[in-house]
Design a protein around this motif. Structure first.
Motif, PDB file in Angstrom:
ATOM      1  N   PHE A  76       0.834  -1.200   0.000  1.00 16.02           N
ATOM      2  CA  PHE A  76       0.000   0.000   0.000  1.00 16.02           C
ATOM      3  C   PHE A  76       0.867   1.247   0.000  1.00 16.02           C
ATOM      4  N   ARG A  77       0.590   2.152  -0.898  1.00 14.49           N
ATOM      5  CA  ARG A  77       1.380   3.396  -0.994  1.00 14.49           C
ATOM      6  C   ARG A  77       0.452   4.605  -1.012  1.00 14.49           C
ATOM      7  N   ALA A  78       0.586   5.453   0.010  1.00 14.71           N
ATOM      8  CA  ALA A  78      -0.228   6.673   0.052  1.00 14.71           C
ATOM      9  C   ALA A  78       0.442   7.745  -0.799  1.00 14.71           C
ATOM     10  N   GLU A  79       0.648   7.427  -2.092  1.00  9.95           N
ATOM     11  CA  GLU A  79       1.262   8.389  -3.009  1.00  9.95           C
ATOM     12  C   GLU A  79       0.137   9.087  -3.737  1.00  9.95           C
ATOM     13  N   ASN A  80       0.067  10.416  -3.573  1.00 14.26           N
ATOM     14  CA  ASN A  80      -1.011  11.123  -4.265  1.00 14.26           C
ATOM     15  C   ASN A  80      -0.597  11.372  -5.720  1.00 14.26           C
ATOM     16  N   SER A  81      -0.269  10.281  -6.409  1.00 12.60           N
ATOM     17  CA  SER A  81       0.225  10.380  -7.791  1.00 12.60           C
ATOM     18  C   SER A  81      -0.850   9.918  -8.744  1.00 12.60           C
ATOM     19  N   ASN A  82      -1.448  10.874  -9.430  1.00 17.43           N
ATOM     20  CA  ASN A  82      -2.474  10.483 -10.400  1.00 17.43           C
ATOM     21  C   ASN A  82      -1.823  10.285 -11.755  1.00 17.43           C
ATOM     22  N   THR A  83      -1.070   9.209 -11.869  1.00 15.79           N
ATOM     23  CA  THR A  83      -0.360   8.946 -13.113  1.00 15.79           C
ATOM     24  C   THR A  83      -0.866   7.644 -13.713  1.00 15.79           C
ATOM     25  N   TYR A  84      -0.391   7.360 -14.912  1.00 17.49           N
ATOM     26  CA  TYR A  84      -0.770   6.100 -15.572  1.00 17.49           C
ATOM     27  C   TYR A  84       0.004   4.927 -14.986  1.00 17.49           C
ATOM     28  N   ARG A  85       0.985   5.192 -14.087  1.00 16.79           N
ATOM     29  CA  ARG A  85       1.843   4.099 -13.639  1.00 16.79           C
ATOM     30  C   ARG A  85       1.928   3.888 -12.132  1.00 16.79           C
ATOM     31  N   HIS A  86       1.155   4.666 -11.364  1.00 18.89           N
ATOM     32  CA  HIS A  86       1.153   4.496  -9.904  1.00 18.89           C
ATOM     33  C   HIS A  86      -0.213   4.026  -9.414  1.00 18.89           C
ATOM     34  N   LEU A  87      -0.198   3.074  -8.489  1.00 14.53           N
ATOM     35  CA  LEU A  87      -1.420   2.630  -7.824  1.00 14.53           C
ATOM     36  C   LEU A  87      -1.233   2.847  -6.323  1.00 14.53           C
TER      37      LEU A  87
ATOM     38  N   MET B 153      17.673  10.782 -11.537  1.00 17.13           N
ATOM     39  CA  MET B 153      17.139  10.624 -12.885  1.00 17.13           C
ATOM     40  C   MET B 153      15.600  10.679 -12.867  1.00 17.13           C
ATOM     41  N   SER B 154      15.007  11.577 -13.648  1.00 17.23           N
ATOM     42  CA  SER B 154      13.548  11.718 -13.670  1.00 17.23           C
ATOM     43  C   SER B 154      12.924  10.615 -14.527  1.00 17.23           C
ATOM     44  N   THR B 155      11.613  10.488 -14.409  1.00 15.34           N
ATOM     45  CA  THR B 155      10.902   9.486 -15.211  1.00 15.34           C
ATOM     46  C   THR B 155      11.098   9.753 -16.709  1.00 15.34           C
ATOM     47  N   ASP B 156      11.090  11.042 -17.073  1.00 19.48           N
ATOM     48  CA  ASP B 156      11.274  11.373 -18.495  1.00 19.48           C
ATOM     49  C   ASP B 156      12.655  10.944 -18.992  1.00 19.48           C
TER      50      ASP B 156
ATOM     51  N   GLU C 143      10.872   1.935 -18.277  1.00 18.27           N
ATOM     52  CA  GLU C 143      10.211   2.182 -16.990  1.00 18.27           C
ATOM     53  C   GLU C 143      10.625   1.131 -15.968  1.00 18.27           C
ATOM     54  N   GLU C 144      10.754   1.607 -14.727  1.00 21.44           N
ATOM     55  CA  GLU C 144      11.231   0.730 -13.657  1.00 21.44           C
ATOM     56  C   GLU C 144      10.187  -0.331 -13.288  1.00 21.44           C
ATOM     57  N   ILE C 145      10.643  -1.572 -13.254  1.00 29.57           N
ATOM     58  CA  ILE C 145       9.742  -2.648 -12.841  1.00 29.57           C
ATOM     59  C   ILE C 145      10.249  -3.363 -11.596  1.00 29.57           C
TER      60      ILE C 145
ATOM     61  N   GLU D  19       1.761  -5.369 -11.626  1.00 27.99           N
ATOM     62  CA  GLU D  19       0.932  -4.675 -12.622  1.00 27.99           C
ATOM     63  C   GLU D  19       1.796  -3.954 -13.651  1.00 27.99           C
ATOM     64  N   ARG D  20       2.957  -3.437 -13.173  1.00 28.18           N
ATOM     65  CA  ARG D  20       3.853  -2.739 -14.118  1.00 28.18           C
ATOM     66  C   ARG D  20       4.475  -3.715 -15.113  1.00 28.18           C
ATOM     67  N   VAL D  21       4.897  -4.868 -14.623  1.00 27.07           N
ATOM     68  CA  VAL D  21       5.519  -5.851 -15.521  1.00 27.07           C
ATOM     69  C   VAL D  21       4.535  -6.212 -16.635  1.00 27.07           C
TER      70      VAL D  21
HETATM   71  P1  ATP Z   1       9.708   3.878  -6.717  1.00 23.11           P
HETATM   72  O1  ATP Z   1       9.330   2.514  -7.068  1.00 23.11           O
HETATM   73  O2  ATP Z   1      11.130   4.047  -6.256  1.00 23.11           O
HETATM   74  O3  ATP Z   1       8.680   4.621  -5.926  1.00 23.11           O
HETATM   75  P2  ATP Z   1       8.529   4.796  -8.967  1.00 23.11           P
HETATM   76  O4  ATP Z   1       8.823   4.263 -10.299  1.00 23.11           O
HETATM   77  O5  ATP Z   1       7.251   4.454  -8.333  1.00 23.11           O
HETATM   78  O6  ATP Z   1       9.756   4.522  -8.103  1.00 23.11           O
HETATM   79  P3  ATP Z   1       8.598   7.351  -7.816  1.00 23.11           P
HETATM   80  O7  ATP Z   1       9.999   7.507  -7.301  1.00 23.11           O
HETATM   81  O8  ATP Z   1       7.481   7.125  -6.873  1.00 23.11           O
HETATM   82  O9  ATP Z   1       8.627   6.286  -9.020  1.00 23.11           O
HETATM   83  O10 ATP Z   1       8.286   8.547  -8.693  1.00 23.11           O
HETATM   84  C1  ATP Z   1       9.051   8.604  -9.850  1.00 23.11           C
HETATM   85  C2  ATP Z   1       8.445   9.447 -10.883  1.00 23.11           C
HETATM   86  O11 ATP Z   1       7.025   9.361 -10.914  1.00 23.11           O
HETATM   87  C3  ATP Z   1       8.771  10.870 -10.678  1.00 23.11           C
HETATM   88  O12 ATP Z   1      10.007  11.147 -11.313  1.00 23.11           O
HETATM   89  C4  ATP Z   1       7.639  11.568 -11.362  1.00 23.11           C
HETATM   90  O13 ATP Z   1       7.979  11.867 -12.705  1.00 23.11           O
HETATM   91  C5  ATP Z   1       6.524  10.559 -11.414  1.00 23.11           C
HETATM   92  N1  ATP Z   1       5.442  11.039 -10.594  1.00 23.11           N
HETATM   93  C6  ATP Z   1       5.208  10.776  -9.311  1.00 23.11           C
HETATM   94  N2  ATP Z   1       4.121  11.416  -8.897  1.00 23.11           N
HETATM   95  C7  ATP Z   1       3.650  12.082  -9.954  1.00 23.11           C
HETATM   96  C8  ATP Z   1       2.528  12.929 -10.177  1.00 23.11           C
HETATM   97  N3  ATP Z   1       1.651  13.216  -9.223  1.00 23.11           N
HETATM   98  N4  ATP Z   1       2.352  13.444 -11.410  1.00 23.11           N
HETATM   99  C9  ATP Z   1       3.209  13.154 -12.383  1.00 23.11           C
HETATM  100  N5  ATP Z   1       4.282  12.370 -12.235  1.00 23.11           N
HETATM  101  C10 ATP Z   1       4.507  11.848 -11.046  1.00 23.11           C
END
Ligand code: ATP
Ligand code: AMO
Length: 466
Positions: free
Chosen positions: A230-241, A333-336, A388-390, A439-441
């Motif tokens: 469980f991750r309380a990450e307020n990340s509304n992205t296509y790759r975070h749950l 290193m950023s996601t981009d 992308e990190e898996i 889910e990422r894999v």
């Molecule tokens: P980890 O597994 O180490 O958490 P991750 O792949 O989940 O890595 P994070 O470190 O949580 O990635 O975040 C990495 C990237 O996710 C950030 O560089 C950022 O680009 C993107 N990110 C996180 N939150 C947001 C957000 N709210 N909107 C857009 N991008 C986001």
């Protein structure tokens, strides 16, 4: 007896004009005069059934009744299985049934939020190709999951877990089940869900990290777990749950943590091979790609491994990043940039899969071991698919004094982690491990554009139901 397995019909000897029972959902229906054409669906199979009232005592009421039967209702059909003279285009089972009896056994009693026909349509990047939007699908996930692609996605997800377990069991791993209700957050405070635990605070596990290491200290040698985190990450992205399934491994090594990196790599090579070469999996992938077209995932036999420094230098050399080389170990290193690197590696090595090792120590969690010759560098690694990190992992600190120092350096409370630290005080084998986002894999293997597509009932900051 009744067969729901339409696939079985493929093995029937058609010359016998066999009478069979089938059970399935009404996928589509068309009534025309004294005839009704019913497309019956079960799992990913569709089969055409033709009802001619001549064969049911000229019962006109049957057509009337069928005209009003709701789509997705479940019916039992009894009839003769035949091979039609003109191949049927709308179904994937190429036989048809001439109906003698038909009973409804469960009726759809509510208007459908969308038609399965629409939910099954091909999605491309072209505007207008999305017939049912994602929120509508997820709000009605139980119906959305009836699509051919979704069924196949979750069979494949199950298959990845099977292959993962099969591989690790072969190498004498023990499957463990660590607690998800914790008294202390496992990866640092910010992204832990806090909860009331009777008269105390509790947390939902962000990872089995501390517990899988304690199992190593208990002497289990090699452990793995397949469980939600469980991750309380307020990340509304296509790759975070906010809740995902983590495939976790922790294992000892003899001389060097890289032994384990090669082991995880071999495991992935095996997973990719099983997914792309077993006939049953190839069929599922084809079904998914019919709805969600994408480039095939490619990898090479010898996985490229770069150090963080080499990876950053590749970005600089390809003019993707403007950075002074002396700043490499303070740069995150950023996601981009990760994606840019993915493109560069693909170009050079023709692979969507590679490994980066030796991240800056400052970017890794407190339990990560550093290089004793250069403390700025850590014995850590991330695995990537399509940029992308898996997977993320590292050699762990197994010396109790170094561990305590590091916990302090991270401004964490030593007293709260005593239960973990003590397990090292009673001696610890050198070990390393990793966490993998299931889910990422799957999303990246299939080239899907959103992690919600590979989560059964996804949880994100805006969604806690269904
Ligand atoms: P980890 O597994 O180490 O958490 P991750 O792949 O989940 O890595 P994070 O470190 O949580 O990635 O975040 C990495 C990237 O996710 C950030 O560089 C950022 O680009 C993107 N990110 C996180 N939150 C947001 C957000 N709210 N909107 C857009 N991008 C986001
Ligand atoms: P980390 O936090 O990097 O490491 O997570 C490991 C892997 O989990 C996946 N992941 C996610 N998937 C979906 N939604 C998220 N919000 C999310 N966050 C992470 C990624 C990532 O690579 N304890 C360490 C692992 C270890 O060292 O053994 C850990 O949890 O695929």
């Amino acid at each position: 007896g009744i067969t729901t397995c339409f696939k079985d019909t493929l093995s029937y000897n058609i010359k016998e004009q066999k009478n069979i029972w089938v059970r399935g959902r009404i996928h589509d229906i068309r009534c025309k005069g004294s005839l009704a054409f019913i497309v019956l669906r079960y799992k990913i199979y569709t089969l055409q059934c033709i009802l001619d009232i001549k064969n049911i005592n000229n019962d006109k009421n049957m057509i009337k009744w069928l005209n009003h039967i709701t789509l997705e209702s479940i019916v039992d059909i009894y009839g003769k299985l035949i091979k039609p003279s003109i191949p049927i285009e709308s179904t994937n089972i190429k036989y048809e049934i001439h109906v003698n009896k038909l009973f409804c056994i469960s009726k759809t009693s509510k208007d459908l939020p969308f038609l399965l026909k629409d939910a099954n349509m091909k999605e491309t990047s072209q505007e207008g190709s999305i017939k049912v939007n994602q929120d509508n699908r997820l709000n009605n996930r139980c119906i959305d999951l009836r699509t051919h692609a979704n069924y196949s996605i979750f069979v494949l997800q199950s298959e990845i877990c099977n292959i993962f377990r099969e591989y690790l069991n072969k190498y004498n791993f023990i499957e463990i089940h660590t607690p998800k209700l914790l008294g202390e957050s496992s990866e640092g405070g910010a992204t832990a869900f806090k909860l009331n635990y009777f008269d105390k605070n509790g947390y939902l596990a962000q990872s089995p990290q501390l517990y899988k290491q304690m199992c190593i200290n208990a002497g289990f040698d090699r452990v793995y777990e397949v469980a939600p985190v469980f991750r309380a990450e307020n990340s509304n992205t296509y790759r975070h749950l906010c809740e995902y399934v983590s495939l976790d491994i922790e294992m000892t090594y003899k001389y060097d943590y890289m032994e384990n990196v090669y082991f995880y790599d071999s495991m992935f090579q095996y997973i990719f091979t099983q997914l792309s070469t077993l006939q049953k999996n190839k069929m599922l992938i084809n079904i998914i790609k019919e709805q969600y077209p994408s480039d095939d995932f490619v990898w090479i036999e010898k996985t490229p491994i770069f150090t963080y420094e080499e990876a950053i230098k590749m970005l600089i050399k390809n003019n993707k990043l403007n950075l002074d080389e002396k700043d490499i170990f303070t740069y995150d290193m950023s996601t981009d940039m990760e994606k840019e690197l993915g493109k560069i590696v693909k170009n050079l090595y023709k692979t969507d899969y590679y490994i980066i090792i030796n991240f800056p120590s400052s970017l890794r969690p407190f339990y990560t071991m550093y290089d004793e010759k250069n403390k700025k560098i850590s014995h850590s690694y991330d695995f990537f698919m399509r940029g992308e990190e898996i997977l993320s992992g590292a050699q762990r600190i197994s010396d109790v004094n170094i561990l305590i120092d590091n916990i302090k350096r991270f401004n964490l409370d030593v007293n709260k982690l005593n239960f973990y630290i003590d397990s090292f005080a009673y001696s610890s084998f050198p070990h390393s491990g990793c966490g993998i986002g299931l889910e990422r894999v799957l999303m990246l293997f299939l080239g899907l554009n959103n992690i919600r597509k590979t989560s059964l009932f996804p949880r994100d900051p805006k969604r806690l139901t269904p």
